[in-house]
Each structure stands twice: as C-alpha cells, then as structure tokens.
Design an enzyme around this catalytic site. Structure first.
Site: not given
Length: 328
Positions: A12, A14, A192, A195, A273-274
């Site tokens: 996961h 981005h 997604h 969350e 994630d980021d």
C-alpha cells in the site's frame, strides 16, 4: 534483529505520496510552479488533517507534469524503499495525475515508470508492480476513465485496480462499473475503506466492488461479526499504522487495533501509505510494532509471507520474491 535490512513486502504505497519533498521542491523551482503552503519551514509536507492532506497532496502533484518527471519520481521512491529493506512493492498509480485519464497519454507515463522500475530492479534489487487507482472524490465518471486506462494496459506488471481519495465522497457501489471493467480485464481489486467510515463501509466494498484486499480497513475491529466474515473469506487488510496515527484515526500506536485484528484471525499486512507525509518508513513501522506490541522475528516473517501471498503479481514473480524472504 536489524529491522532496516530485514527483507520486506509492501502493498500500500501511493507513488506521488511517496515523493521525497526535495524532489517536489526542486521540480517546482525548475518549472516555476507556485506550491506555497505545501511545505513547512523545515521543508516537510505540511497539513492539518485528512482533507487538508488531500489538498496538499494534489498541490504537490502539480509539478509532476511529464513522463520524465514520473520516471524520476519512481526511481527516487524505489531507492528510498529499497534502503529500508523492501524487496517487493505495489504502488498506486493514478491516470488522473498521469495524463488526465487519456489512454494515449497514460501509456507514455506508464512506459516511463516501468523504465524506472526496470532500472531499480536491475541496480538495487527491488521489484515494483503497479495498481491503477481512481480517486474517489473525482467521481464515478472519472473513475471509469481510469478503469479504461487500466483495462487497456493490463498485464503482468500492471496487475491491479483500486480506489483512494476521500472515503466520505459517495458510496463504494457508485464505482461498481469501473471495478467491473477492471475485473473483466483480468485485474485484481482493492479499495480504501474502513479508515474514516466504520465497518459498514468495508462490508459495502466487499459486497459491491468484490475486492479481495482492503486499503486500511482498521475500523472493522468495531464489528466482531464482520471480522469473522472477512477472516473466513480471506480478505486481506493493507494496514498502515503510522498513517493512521498521524492522521488521527487513532491517538497513538498503542491504541491501534492491528494486534486485535490479528487475534481475530484477519490477514493483515503493513505498509507506509504516503511515507514522507507521515514521517515514516518501513523500518520505523517495524520498530514501532516491535516496541509497542512486542512483535518478534516470527511475527515479521509471518507478516511478509501474508503480504507476498496477497500480492497481485504473477506466480513467477512471487516465487522469486519468496527466495529473497527466505534469506531473512
């Protein structure tokens, strides 16, 4: 145990959200693009909350304007990931940022990213596979354009389709057409969910989009029956603990439900994630889990085996990565 050098699988990530701040700042300067407000005084990404994070994210992508920019970005992201022991990663790639959903333009961006991936695999041993991702708050019609890009370029390298963005924009089922298009092209599916919205959002994702993985999904812990259903169905959660804490889904890592999810029999994986937005990397994620939940070598080995089994890559790639994990 040396967490940094431990071979890892990440599912996961981005691609734009993993952009080193220095790369974005340099591109902005070169292109004379005003991205005021994207960085704080120390040069880090600056945001107040999740919705503001999305705005900063999209503002930063303004400087990524050409296939060559994405080649540079992909190489920088893979170099950083590899430095933390990642041997296989799946990255979310959005045609919305790579040609505006036009298939011809998308092919050029995709070619550039694949060139960088080939170089990184050759030079530093990290393997990348792509998941085309539509952006939820851009709406269902734009999602169809992203799905068309995905369907037209689906192969062993571009192996999945998913959805990110604002979870409070519309419903999972609004995007069923795009997901059906991707599925018919042979792409495997994730989205997604769970969350920001509660367990019902995850239930809707599995029911309406027929996904086999859920991005985040942590709030299923609030519904024991759903936990049991997902465990029985083998749905895999792409959990990003550091992201959840920084964005305020949970106040601290000790309050995060990842250990309880495992205890309920759910298949969990760990990703960043980021990472530069959330001041994390795979080394820090592992260190936190060991410190707070006392995970040991066996836990991390099992974690990576779960992630590899859930990866969307072809079997030949899976076997090759399995050998790298065995060296741990």
């Amino acid at each position: 145990m040396t967490f940094r050098t431990l071979p890892k699988v990440e599912l996961h990530l981005h691609i734009e959200g993993a952009a080193p701040p220095r790369l974005i700042a340099d591109l902005a300067k070169q292109k004379s693009v005003d991205i005021a407000g994207v960085f704080d005084e120390r040069g880090n990404y600056a945001f107040r909350d999740f919705l503001h994070f999305l705005k900063v994210y999209e503002a930063a992508t303004q400087v990524l304007q050409t296939p060559e920019d994405y080649r540079r970005l992909t190489l920088a992201v893979l170099e950083e990931s590899a430095s933390h022991g990642v041997v296989y990663t799946e990255a979310f790639l959005s045609p919305d940022f790579c040609g505006g959903g036009d298939v011809s333009a998308w092919r050029e961006y995709l070619h550039a990213m694949r060139e960088a991936a080939d170089q990184a695999e050759r030079d530093i041993g990290i393997t990348l596979r792509g998941i085309v991702t539509c952006v939820r708050h851009f709406g269902p019609e734009q999602a169809k354009r992203s799905a068309r890009c995905a369907a037209e370029t689906a192969d062993d390298w571009l192996c999945g389709f998913g959805m990110g963005g604002d979870e409070n924009a519309g419903e999972q089922g609004d995007f069923a057409y795009a997901f059906d298009m991707a599925r018919e092209a042979g792409l495997r599916l994730t989205t997604h969910a769970g969350e920001w919205r509660g367990p019902e959002e995850v239930r809707a994702a599995v029911r309406d989009l027929k996904v086999e993985r859920i991005g985040h999904g942590v709030r299923v812990i609030e519904d024991p029956a759903l936990c049991e259903e997902l465990a029985e169905a083998g749905v895999v959660l792409e959990v990003c603990p550091g992201s959840n804490v920084v964005l305020g889904v949970y106040p601290k890592l000790a309050a995060h439900p990842i250990e309880k999810l495992r205890e309920r029999g759910l298949q969990v994986t760990v990703s960043t994630d980021d990472p530069p937005f959330f001041h994390t990397d795979m080394t820090k994620e592992y260190e936190g889990l060991a410190r707070v939940f006392e995970w040991n070598e066996d836990d991390f080995m099992a974690l990576n085996q779960t992630a590899l089994a859930a990866a969307f890559c072809d079997d030949a790639t899976r076997k090759r990565i399995a050998k790298k994990l065995e060296t741990a």
